[in-house]
Each structure stands twice: as C-alpha cells, then as structure tokens.
Design a protein around this motif. Structure first.
Motif, PDB file in Angstrom:
ATOM      1  N   THR A 244       9.548  21.643  62.983  1.00  0.00           N
ATOM      2  CA  THR A 244       8.230  21.400  63.562  1.00  0.00           C
ATOM      3  C   THR A 244       7.112  21.818  62.616  1.00  0.00           C
ATOM      4  O   THR A 244       5.970  21.416  62.799  1.00  0.00           O
ATOM      5  CB  THR A 244       8.074  22.163  64.888  1.00  0.00           C
ATOM      6  OG1 THR A 244       8.345  23.550  64.661  1.00  0.00           O
ATOM      7  CG2 THR A 244       9.060  21.636  65.926  1.00  0.00           C
ATOM      8  N   MET A 245       7.426  22.658  61.603  1.00  0.00           N
ATOM      9  CA  MET A 245       6.464  22.983  60.547  1.00  0.00           C
ATOM     10  C   MET A 245       7.018  22.462  59.233  1.00  0.00           C
ATOM     11  O   MET A 245       8.228  22.464  59.005  1.00  0.00           O
ATOM     12  CB  MET A 245       6.221  24.493  60.462  1.00  0.00           C
ATOM     13  CG  MET A 245       5.572  25.073  61.694  1.00  0.00           C
ATOM     14  SD  MET A 245       4.941  26.758  61.412  1.00  0.00           S
ATOM     15  CE  MET A 245       3.502  26.444  60.376  1.00  0.00           C
ATOM     16  N   ILE A 246       6.125  21.991  58.366  1.00  0.00           N
ATOM     17  CA  ILE A 246       6.591  21.318  57.157  1.00  0.00           C
ATOM     18  C   ILE A 246       6.108  22.044  55.905  1.00  0.00           C
ATOM     19  O   ILE A 246       5.132  22.788  55.925  1.00  0.00           O
ATOM     20  CB  ILE A 246       6.139  19.850  57.124  1.00  0.00           C
ATOM     21  CG1 ILE A 246       4.608  19.741  57.043  1.00  0.00           C
ATOM     22  CG2 ILE A 246       6.692  19.094  58.324  1.00  0.00           C
ATOM     23  CD1 ILE A 246       4.113  18.332  56.779  1.00  0.00           C
ATOM     24  N   ASP A 247       6.821  21.792  54.815  1.00  0.00           N
ATOM     25  CA  ASP A 247       6.434  22.259  53.493  1.00  0.00           C
ATOM     26  C   ASP A 247       5.999  21.042  52.678  1.00  0.00           C
ATOM     27  O   ASP A 247       6.635  19.985  52.745  1.00  0.00           O
ATOM     28  CB  ASP A 247       7.596  22.956  52.803  1.00  0.00           C
ATOM     29  CG  ASP A 247       8.104  24.155  53.596  1.00  0.00           C
ATOM     30  OD1 ASP A 247       7.269  24.825  54.223  1.00  0.00           O
ATOM     31  OD2 ASP A 247       9.317  24.409  53.588  1.00  0.00           O
ATOM     32  N   ALA A 248       4.921  21.199  51.909  1.00  0.00           N
ATOM     33  CA  ALA A 248       4.354  20.078  51.158  1.00  0.00           C
ATOM     34  C   ALA A 248       4.294  20.411  49.671  1.00  0.00           C
ATOM     35  O   ALA A 248       4.088  21.567  49.289  1.00  0.00           O
ATOM     36  CB  ALA A 248       2.963  19.741  51.678  1.00  0.00           C
ATOM     37  N   TYR A 249       4.439  19.368  48.847  1.00  0.00           N
ATOM     38  CA  TYR A 249       4.443  19.516  47.395  1.00  0.00           C
ATOM     39  C   TYR A 249       3.256  18.763  46.805  1.00  0.00           C
ATOM     40  O   TYR A 249       3.131  17.547  46.967  1.00  0.00           O
ATOM     41  CB  TYR A 249       5.756  18.971  46.831  1.00  0.00           C
ATOM     42  CG  TYR A 249       5.841  18.971  45.328  1.00  0.00           C
ATOM     43  CD1 TYR A 249       5.759  20.160  44.606  1.00  0.00           C
ATOM     44  CD2 TYR A 249       6.026  17.777  44.628  1.00  0.00           C
ATOM     45  CE1 TYR A 249       5.843  20.154  43.218  1.00  0.00           C
ATOM     46  CE2 TYR A 249       6.114  17.768  43.250  1.00  0.00           C
ATOM     47  CZ  TYR A 249       6.021  18.961  42.556  1.00  0.00           C
ATOM     48  OH  TYR A 249       6.102  18.960  41.180  1.00  0.00           O
ATOM     49  N   ALA A 250       2.369  19.495  46.143  1.00  0.00           N
ATOM     50  CA  ALA A 250       1.203  18.892  45.490  1.00  0.00           C
ATOM     51  C   ALA A 250       1.471  18.756  44.005  1.00  0.00           C
ATOM     52  O   ALA A 250       1.783  19.746  43.337  1.00  0.00           O
ATOM     53  CB  ALA A 250      -0.033  19.769  45.724  1.00  0.00           C
ATOM     54  N   GLN A 251       1.397  17.526  43.487  1.00  0.00           N
ATOM     55  CA  GLN A 251       1.673  17.293  42.078  1.00  0.00           C
ATOM     56  C   GLN A 251       0.614  16.377  41.479  1.00  0.00           C
ATOM     57  O   GLN A 251      -0.062  15.636  42.185  1.00  0.00           O
ATOM     58  CB  GLN A 251       3.074  16.720  41.882  1.00  0.00           C
ATOM     59  CG  GLN A 251       3.396  15.481  42.712  1.00  0.00           C
ATOM     60  CD  GLN A 251       2.851  14.204  42.134  1.00  0.00           C
ATOM     61  OE1 GLN A 251       2.998  13.930  40.955  1.00  0.00           O
ATOM     62  NE2 GLN A 251       2.176  13.422  42.965  1.00  0.00           N
ATOM     63  N   ARG A 252       0.462  16.437  40.160  1.00  0.00           N
ATOM     64  CA  ARG A 252      -0.603  15.719  39.469  1.00  0.00           C
ATOM     65  C   ARG A 252      -0.098  14.589  38.582  1.00  0.00           C
ATOM     66  O   ARG A 252      -0.887  13.923  37.921  1.00  0.00           O
ATOM     67  CB  ARG A 252      -1.420  16.710  38.623  1.00  0.00           C
ATOM     68  CG  ARG A 252      -2.157  17.761  39.438  1.00  0.00           C
ATOM     69  CD  ARG A 252      -2.747  18.843  38.544  1.00  0.00           C
ATOM     70  NE  ARG A 252      -3.581  19.778  39.313  1.00  0.00           N
ATOM     71  CZ  ARG A 252      -3.106  20.804  39.999  1.00  0.00           C
ATOM     72  NH1 ARG A 252      -1.796  21.034  40.039  1.00  0.00           N
ATOM     73  NH2 ARG A 252      -3.916  21.604  40.671  1.00  0.00           N
ATOM     74  N   SER A 253       1.209  14.357  38.534  1.00  0.00           N
ATOM     75  CA  SER A 253       1.744  13.353  37.617  1.00  0.00           C
ATOM     76  C   SER A 253       1.668  11.941  38.185  1.00  0.00           C
ATOM     77  O   SER A 253       1.727  10.967  37.426  1.00  0.00           O
ATOM     78  CB  SER A 253       3.195  13.684  37.254  1.00  0.00           C
ATOM     79  OG  SER A 253       3.993  13.777  38.424  1.00  0.00           O
ATOM     80  N   HIS A 254       1.557  11.812  39.504  1.00  0.00           N
ATOM     81  CA  HIS A 254       1.395  10.507  40.133  1.00  0.00           C
ATOM     82  C   HIS A 254       0.127  10.516  40.976  1.00  0.00           C
ATOM     83  O   HIS A 254      -0.329  11.563  41.419  1.00  0.00           O
ATOM     84  CB  HIS A 254       2.579  10.177  41.046  1.00  0.00           C
ATOM     85  CG  HIS A 254       3.885  10.060  40.337  1.00  0.00           C
ATOM     86  ND1 HIS A 254       4.747  11.121  40.169  1.00  0.00           N
ATOM     87  CD2 HIS A 254       4.481   8.994  39.747  1.00  0.00           C
ATOM     88  CE1 HIS A 254       5.822  10.714  39.516  1.00  0.00           C
ATOM     89  NE2 HIS A 254       5.688   9.434  39.246  1.00  0.00           N
ATOM     90  N   ILE A 255      -0.421   9.320  41.213  1.00  0.00           N
ATOM     91  CA  ILE A 255      -1.521   9.175  42.154  1.00  0.00           C
ATOM     92  C   ILE A 255      -1.110   8.165  43.221  1.00  0.00           C
ATOM     93  O   ILE A 255      -0.269   7.304  42.982  1.00  0.00           O
ATOM     94  CB  ILE A 255      -2.839   8.718  41.483  1.00  0.00           C
ATOM     95  CG1 ILE A 255      -2.674   7.305  40.877  1.00  0.00           C
ATOM     96  CG2 ILE A 255      -3.284   9.725  40.438  1.00  0.00           C
ATOM     97  CD1 ILE A 255      -3.983   6.677  40.447  1.00  0.00           C
ATOM     98  N   ARG A 256      -1.698   8.296  44.389  1.00  0.00           N
ATOM     99  CA  ARG A 256      -1.410   7.345  45.460  1.00  0.00           C
ATOM    100  C   ARG A 256      -2.319   6.130  45.394  1.00  0.00           C
ATOM    101  O   ARG A 256      -1.865   4.999  45.549  1.00  0.00           O
ATOM    102  CB  ARG A 256      -1.550   8.027  46.825  1.00  0.00           C
ATOM    103  CG  ARG A 256      -1.297   7.077  47.997  1.00  0.00           C
ATOM    104  CD  ARG A 256      -1.574   7.725  49.339  1.00  0.00           C
ATOM    105  NE  ARG A 256      -1.470   6.729  50.389  1.00  0.00           N
ATOM    106  CZ  ARG A 256      -2.468   5.934  50.777  1.00  0.00           C
ATOM    107  NH1 ARG A 256      -3.663   6.043  50.202  1.00  0.00           N
ATOM    108  NH2 ARG A 256      -2.287   5.043  51.732  1.00  0.00           N
TER     109      ARG A 256
END
Length: 371
Positions: free
Chosen positions: A186-198
């Motif tokens: 019910t709680m999530i972990d998120a990964y922030a990265q700079r090598s790709h863009i959406r």
C-alpha cells in the motif's frame, strides 16, 4: 473475431480449483492469490471500426483473440491511444463507473494529437456503459478491488506507407483488478533518475498515447531492479523538478497540521492531466486544505530538514498511493515513514468513499449500473 472456447483462460495458468470456478467468479476467495492488475478479463468486449471516413456502430462481442494483418500500421508506426477508468461496486446490485465523460474528452484530445479520428459524440460513454452493464456480475467486491476499463484505438490499415492510417479499430475491454503494484504494497518506493526523460514541450506528454509508455519501460525496469515500484520522472530540461510517476501524477505535502499545503506540478504540456489528480484537488479543497500548482524541486523533497512532509502518487489504476521512500541515481535516499501521513491517509480514505458511492460526487462523475 472468430469464437474460441473460454479465451480468457489463456491469460493465466489456473489451478484445478480455479479452473472449476465459473467465469463470473473473478475475485479471490480465502487462501487464493490476489487478482493483480490486468491479468484477467471480463466476458465481453466492445468493438467499432473506422473506414472510408465513417465510424461503424459498436458491437458487443465475446472476448477473443484479435485477428490483424501483419501490416497493420499500428505495429509499424505506433498510432495508438488508450484511456483508463474504473467501475466500483457500491453494493450487491449497484456498480458505479467513475468519470467516464472526462475520459471521453481526453480520448478525443489524444486522438487529435496522434492524427486519429475522434469518436462520434456519446460513443465512448455509451460503449463503456454497455460493456459494464453486460459484465456487471464480474465487478469484484473485495476491499481494494474494482474492474478496470481499457478503451483503446489503434491504426489497423494494412500498409507500410509512412503516413497517417485511414482505418482504425476502437475497442473497450475490462479487467477485474486489485493492487496496481506487483508487490501488493500500500506504500511504494520510487526511483528518480536523470538518464531518461518522459516528455518534453511540444511532445506527447500530455496525451495518453501508447508510445509514452513504451519509451518508459527501460526506466521502469531499472527502478524495479533497484527494489522500487515506480519511476519518478524529472523535467526534461534541468532534470531538477518533479513531473510525474510512471503512470501516476505527483503530489507533495508542505508543512503539517492546519498549515499544511498540497502542491502538485503544473500542467505545462509535459504532464498528463489525470482525472484522479483533479479528483484529489477537489477532495483537498472540500477538506479546507490549501492546494496550488507549482514546480517542486527534487532537492527540496529529499531534504529531511525541509518543509516537505509527505509525498503521494495518484492515478486511476493505483488510486492514491503513499510514497514510503525516494531513491535517486546519485545514491540519495529519503524515507517518509512506513505509514501514510495524515493528509495522504485522509485523501485516500475520501477517494475510496467517493468512488464507492459513500461520499457525494460532483455532477457527471458517476454512471450508475443497477441490477
């Protein structure tokens, strides 16, 4: 479409006990594995075709494999859009479809951006309503469950010419679901990265085209390899500001208590204008919580001594999903806690009550299916 026996059973390998269950019994029983997301499908599908400049009427068909030409243009040039919405069980006899009209409006906007024909007025909502009316018995009732509805349009003209297709297929299918996340957490972990863009300005970030999701799969895989549930996308220019999660919009809570403020990135053309996002803003305003759209710097979010006290994602598939931890490609980590913060928890409870009919909805948000 050629009828085949029980085609929905091709989706999962079922145990002998599950094989003996009727197709309508899709929610988990005690001791069985959960529904998951998008692995089971209801009995029917709606279909319509566009050719010679005209849309056909819709047909209600048995769910079956789709026959397509190997030269169908969608497979070569990617002209495909979709929507996502849910229907929820209010009681044994009543199912509520949430925000179908808003999805129809966004679907037409996506079609226009992708060089595809908009649907005739009313067809989208009528198709969704017809499908859920036919398959209402398959809407699950266990806590956290719903039936996810997937309208999709794609180019099916057989041609390799590099131009917009002149023939399209519109389908609506439905899938009984529970948690969007593979972990079931019910709680999530998120990964922030700079090598790709959406997405970048002028692109397709603010419409729901299939290519947006295809281009995000590598980053999603990387996030999962690091033990995270989702990608947290940053802006395409400076790679400093939060945009959205992999399939969800982003909110942060600044401050706490009576002075708490809800902030979400502005819709400047690179972010999908989510209907759950709009619903959360409405619910926050009902609670008297200040809401504003403003850029949110990743550094501010990661600062344990800063003003950001809660982070959550929201979307049709996931609902309101509290964020437990954010991890970056530079090795920085911040954990927000192992239980949802008070603002997130309150909004999540309001959202659940709203979609199940226990909280008043705005006009045109709900379509009721009785019987």
């Amino acid at each position: 479409m050629t009828p085949r026996p029980n085609p929905r059973r091709n989706v999962l390998k079922m145990s002998q006990t599950e094989e003996a269950r009727t197709p309508e019994t899709t929610e988990p029983e005690h001791g069985e594995r959960r529904l998951g997301f998008g692995a089971l499908f209801s009995r029917h599908v709606i279909s319509a075709r566009y050719a010679d400049g005209v849309w056909s009427g819709t047909e209600l068909l048995d769910f079956d494999d789709l026959r397509m030409s190997p030269a169908a243009m969608v497979m070569h040039y990617g002209q495909a859009i979709f929507e996502g919405l849910k229907a929820f069980r209010a009681d044994q006899r009543t199912v509520l479809i949430f925000r179908a009209a808003d999805c129809a409006t966004r679907f037409d906007r996506s079609a226009t951006r992708m060089g595809m024909p908009p649907l005739p007025p009313g067809l989208f909502v009528d198709a969704v309503t017809r499908l859920i009316s036919a398959d209402a018995a398959e809407v699950p009732s266990s806590p956290g469950s719903a039936i996810y509805i997937r309208p999709v349009m794609f180019a099916d003209e057989p041609s390799l010419a590099v131009r917009p297709s002149t023939e399209f297929r519109f389908l609506v299918l439905a899938s009984p679901v529970d948690s969007f996340f593979a972990s079931g957490r019910t709680m999530i972990d998120a990964y922030a990265q700079r090598s790709h863009i959406r997405a970048a300005l002028g692109g397709t970030g603010d419409v729901k085209c299939a290519g947006n999701y295809a281009g995000a799969m590598a980053a999603k895989t990387e996030a999962m390899s690091r033990g995270c549930d989702e990608v947290l996308w940053l802006d395409a220019v400076e790679h400093r500001f939060l945009e959205e999660f992999g399939a969800m919009n982003c909110f942060v809570v600044q401050g706490s208590g009576a002075s708490a403020e809800l902030i979400t990135p502005p819709l400047t053309g690179t972010i999908l204008p989510g209907h759950t996002r709009a619903t959360v803003i409405n619910l926050a305003q009902r609670r008297g919580i200040a809401v504003r759209e403003a850029p949110i710097a990743l550094d501010e979010v990661l600062d344990p001594d800063g003003m950001i006290s809660e982070v959550f994602a929201c979307g049709t598939a996931a609902g309101v999903a509290p964020v437990r931890t954010i991890v970056t490609d530079a090795g920085r980590t911040r954990t927000f806690g192992h239980r949802p913060g008070p603002i997130t928890a309150g909004l999540a409870a309001d959202y659940t009550a709203l979609v199940h009919g226990a909280l008043a909805a705005e006009p045109d948000w709900i379509i009721r299916i009785e019987g």
